[in-house]
Design a protein around this motif. Structure first.
Motif, PDB file in Angstrom:
ATOM      1  N   ASP A   1      -0.688  13.456  -5.109  1.00  0.00           N
ATOM      2  CA  ASP A   1       0.066  12.517  -4.375  1.00  0.00           C
ATOM      3  C   ASP A   1       0.633  13.013  -2.939  1.00  0.00           C
ATOM      4  OD1 ASP A   1      -0.128  11.086  -7.000  1.00  0.00           O
ATOM      5  OD2 ASP A   1       1.599  12.347  -7.963  1.00  0.00           O
ATOM      6  N   ARG A   2       0.890  14.251  -2.977  1.00  0.00           N
ATOM      7  CA  ARG A   2       1.377  14.499  -1.715  1.00  0.00           C
ATOM      8  C   ARG A   2       0.039  14.366  -0.649  1.00  0.00           C
ATOM      9  NH1 ARG A   2       6.037  19.052  -0.950  1.00  0.00           N
ATOM     10  NH2 ARG A   2       7.384  18.427  -2.718  1.00  0.00           N
ATOM     11  N   ARG A   3      -1.016  15.054  -0.924  1.00  0.00           N
ATOM     12  CA  ARG A   3      -2.164  14.676  -0.361  1.00  0.00           C
ATOM     13  C   ARG A   3      -2.360  13.385   0.159  1.00  0.00           C
ATOM     14  NH1 ARG A   3      -7.801  14.615  -1.861  1.00  0.00           N
ATOM     15  NH2 ARG A   3      -6.962  12.702  -3.071  1.00  0.00           N
ATOM     16  N   ASP A   4      -2.253  12.299  -0.687  1.00  0.00           N
ATOM     17  CA  ASP A   4      -2.609  11.109  -0.588  1.00  0.00           C
ATOM     18  C   ASP A   4      -1.623  10.274   0.453  1.00  0.00           C
ATOM     19  OD1 ASP A   4      -4.662  11.044  -2.493  1.00  0.00           O
ATOM     20  OD2 ASP A   4      -3.519   9.995  -4.109  1.00  0.00           O
ATOM     21  N   ARG A   5      -0.256  10.860   0.250  1.00  0.00           N
ATOM     22  CA  ARG A   5       0.635  10.053   1.316  1.00  0.00           C
ATOM     23  C   ARG A   5       0.154  10.701   2.680  1.00  0.00           C
ATOM     24  NH1 ARG A   5       4.210  10.828  -3.125  1.00  0.00           N
ATOM     25  NH2 ARG A   5       4.941  12.821  -2.574  1.00  0.00           N
ATOM     26  N   ALA A   6       0.002  11.966   2.906  1.00  0.00           N
ATOM     27  CA  ALA A   6      -0.371  12.534   4.217  1.00  0.00           C
ATOM     28  C   ALA A   6      -1.683  12.029   4.568  1.00  0.00           C
ATOM     29  CB  ALA A   6      -0.650  13.978   4.099  1.00  0.00           C
ATOM     30  N   LEU A   7      -2.704  11.756   3.811  1.00  0.00           N
ATOM     31  CA  LEU A   7      -3.925  11.150   4.176  1.00  0.00           C
ATOM     32  C   LEU A   7      -3.860   9.650   4.645  1.00  0.00           C
ATOM     33  CD1 LEU A   7      -6.974  10.947   4.214  1.00  0.00           C
ATOM     34  CD2 LEU A   7      -6.930  10.562   1.662  1.00  0.00           C
TER      35      LEU A   7
ATOM     36  N   ILE B   1       0.765  -1.154   0.094  1.00  0.00           N
ATOM     37  CA  ILE B   1      -0.004  -0.118  -0.173  1.00  0.00           C
ATOM     38  C   ILE B   1       0.979   1.231  -0.008  1.00  0.00           C
ATOM     39  CG2 ILE B   1      -1.476   1.250   1.369  1.00  0.00           C
ATOM     40  CD1 ILE B   1      -2.817  -1.450   2.222  1.00  0.00           C
ATOM     41  N   PHE B   2       1.800   1.407   0.770  1.00  0.00           N
ATOM     42  CA  PHE B   2       2.686   2.468   0.951  1.00  0.00           C
ATOM     43  C   PHE B   2       3.463   2.710  -0.293  1.00  0.00           C
ATOM     44  CE2 PHE B   2       2.636   1.969   5.840  1.00  0.00           C
ATOM     45  CZ  PHE B   2       1.895   3.276   5.985  1.00  0.00           C
ATOM     46  N   GLN B   3       4.016   1.646  -0.811  1.00  0.00           N
ATOM     47  CA  GLN B   3       4.616   1.700  -2.387  1.00  0.00           C
ATOM     48  C   GLN B   3       3.698   1.986  -3.219  1.00  0.00           C
ATOM     49  OE1 GLN B   3       6.396  -2.074  -2.657  1.00  0.00           O
ATOM     50  NE2 GLN B   3       7.832  -1.953  -1.281  1.00  0.00           N
ATOM     51  N   ALA B   4       2.491   2.024  -3.285  1.00  0.00           N
ATOM     52  CA  ALA B   4       1.702   2.360  -4.505  1.00  0.00           C
ATOM     53  C   ALA B   4       1.217   3.706  -4.372  1.00  0.00           C
ATOM     54  CB  ALA B   4       0.155   1.744  -4.181  1.00  0.00           C
ATOM     55  N   VAL B   5       1.838   4.494  -3.231  1.00  0.00           N
ATOM     56  CA  VAL B   5       1.404   6.127  -3.459  1.00  0.00           C
ATOM     57  C   VAL B   5       2.461   6.409  -3.715  1.00  0.00           C
ATOM     58  CG1 VAL B   5       0.493   7.846  -1.858  1.00  0.00           C
ATOM     59  CG2 VAL B   5      -0.461   5.716  -1.545  1.00  0.00           C
ATOM     60  N   THR B   6       2.730   6.979  -4.939  1.00  0.00           N
ATOM     61  CA  THR B   6       4.110   7.938  -5.320  1.00  0.00           C
ATOM     62  C   THR B   6       3.763   8.926  -6.315  1.00  0.00           C
ATOM     63  OG1 THR B   6       3.980   6.508  -7.269  1.00  0.00           O
ATOM     64  CG2 THR B   6       5.176   5.481  -5.652  1.00  0.00           C
ATOM     65  N   GLY B   7       4.805   9.642  -6.901  1.00  0.00           N
ATOM     66  CA  GLY B   7       4.427  10.845  -7.582  1.00  0.00           C
ATOM     67  C   GLY B   7       4.818  12.089  -6.763  1.00  0.00           C
TER      68      GLY B   7
END
Length: 329
Positions: free
Chosen positions: A161-167, A150-156
């Motif tokens: 992308d930054r929102r998704d990693r923080a979320l 899951i963590f590896q899927a949130v790239t870019g």
């Protein structure tokens, strides 16, 4: 007969006719009572929505005023739920769905009595109805391997992308989706989140891992770099949907992010926001944190509910321990 000896007033017989369902203006008083109940309740928005649906279902099934409903009516309604109601997919209602309907009615009638619509000495029509027995819930926590995927899927490095990693970083700290949606910038002090849980209005303090803090900081810096003026009331997470750009990310947006977008990329079925909550609770126990302290972080008041969250993790750990003990792992 003296002036002090007045005759008793004539006895007035009360009508045995049922109380009307509608008022003089044709308004269905049953729906009005439901509206009052939900306004007076301290239920989370999603619970309010679910209760309204179930109570309206009962209104559609029964032609009686709330005060005239009997225990027998409730038993017949339960039979109706079990044998005649279906889901949108044409399947029978699950025991959990039936219990949700019964819970809504029990909660409503408790308020109905306390609000003065029936005597406190009356037996509630819901008193005798029994919940359906539920089987043991399947483990819903995510494995360490799944979390890595899951963590590896949130790239870019796009804004979303930054929102998704923080979320994702916040979701993995056990917050409910409705609480994540309601977060403002002011709820984050650089180390922890402070907020009021929507479900029970309790105060929450959730410390964040360093990696989570870094993702949130990177996201907020990106927004400030685009000349957005951040205040304490600014939403912590924004929507990047073309229909609602720049608005607060809602519950459905969070659900779409996990189940649809992340689910499609990772191949993990039924990847709902709540599975991260189960995973977080399991991680706390695995770290050796006392159950009482762990529940203060997750917001679970019930030890029984918390145990259900972590049961799958404990069973998996027991299996691993067994294979290690016999030298097969």
């Amino acid at each position: 007969m003296t002036a002090d000896q007045q005759p008793f007033p004539p006895i007035r017989l009360l009508s045995s006719q049922p109380i009307p369902v509608t008022g003089g203006n044709g308004v269905d008083l049953r729906s009005e009572r439901v509206r009052e109940f939900l306004q007076a309740s301290n239920l989370a928005p999603n619970t309010q929505k679910a209760y309204r649906i179930e109570l309206e279902r009962f209104i559609g099934w029964s032609n009686k005023a709330w005060i005239n409903v009997t225990p027998r009516d409730l038993a017949q309604f339960k039979h109706y739920l079990k044998h005649q109601c279906q889901t949108r997919q044409g399947q029978p209602l699950s025991p959990a769905a039936i219990n949700q309907a019964l819970t809504a009615l029990k909660s409503f009638y408790k308020w109905f009595q306390q609000a003065g619509y029936m005597s406190l000495s009356d037996v509630l029509p819901t008193a005798a109805v029994q919940f359906e027995k539920l089987g043991e819930p399947l483990p819903r926590h995510l494995s360490s391997e799944q979390m890595e995927v899951i963590f590896q899927a949130v790239t870019g490095d796009e804004d979303i992308d930054r929102r998704d990693r923080a979320l994702l970083a916040v979701l993995t700290h056990g917050l409910r989706a409705e609480d994540v949606s309601a977060l403002n910038v002011g709820n984050y002090d650089g180390i922890r989140l402070r907020f009021v849980r929507k479900k029970d209005k309790s105060d929450a303090i959730v410390p964040l891992r360093q990696a989570a803090r870094e993702h949130i900081q990177a996201y907020l810096e990106r927004r400030q770099g685009q000349r957005e003026v951040l205040t304490n009331e600014s939403p912590l997470f924004l929507s990047y949907d073309f229909r609602t750009p720049g608005q607060r990310l809602g519950y459905q947006g969070i659900y779409y992010f996990t189940k649809v977008r992340l689910g499609a990329v990772t191949g993990i079925p039924n990847l709902t926001p709540h599975r991260f909550r189960h995973t977080y609770a399991s991680e706390l126990v695995e770290l050796g944190i006392d159950s009482l302290l762990a529940r203060s972080l997750t917001g679970h008041r019930s030890e029984k509910v918390f145990e259900r969250y972590i049961k799958g993790k404990r069973l998996a750990a027991a299996e691993d321990a067994f294979f290690r003990a016999i030298g097969e792992q």
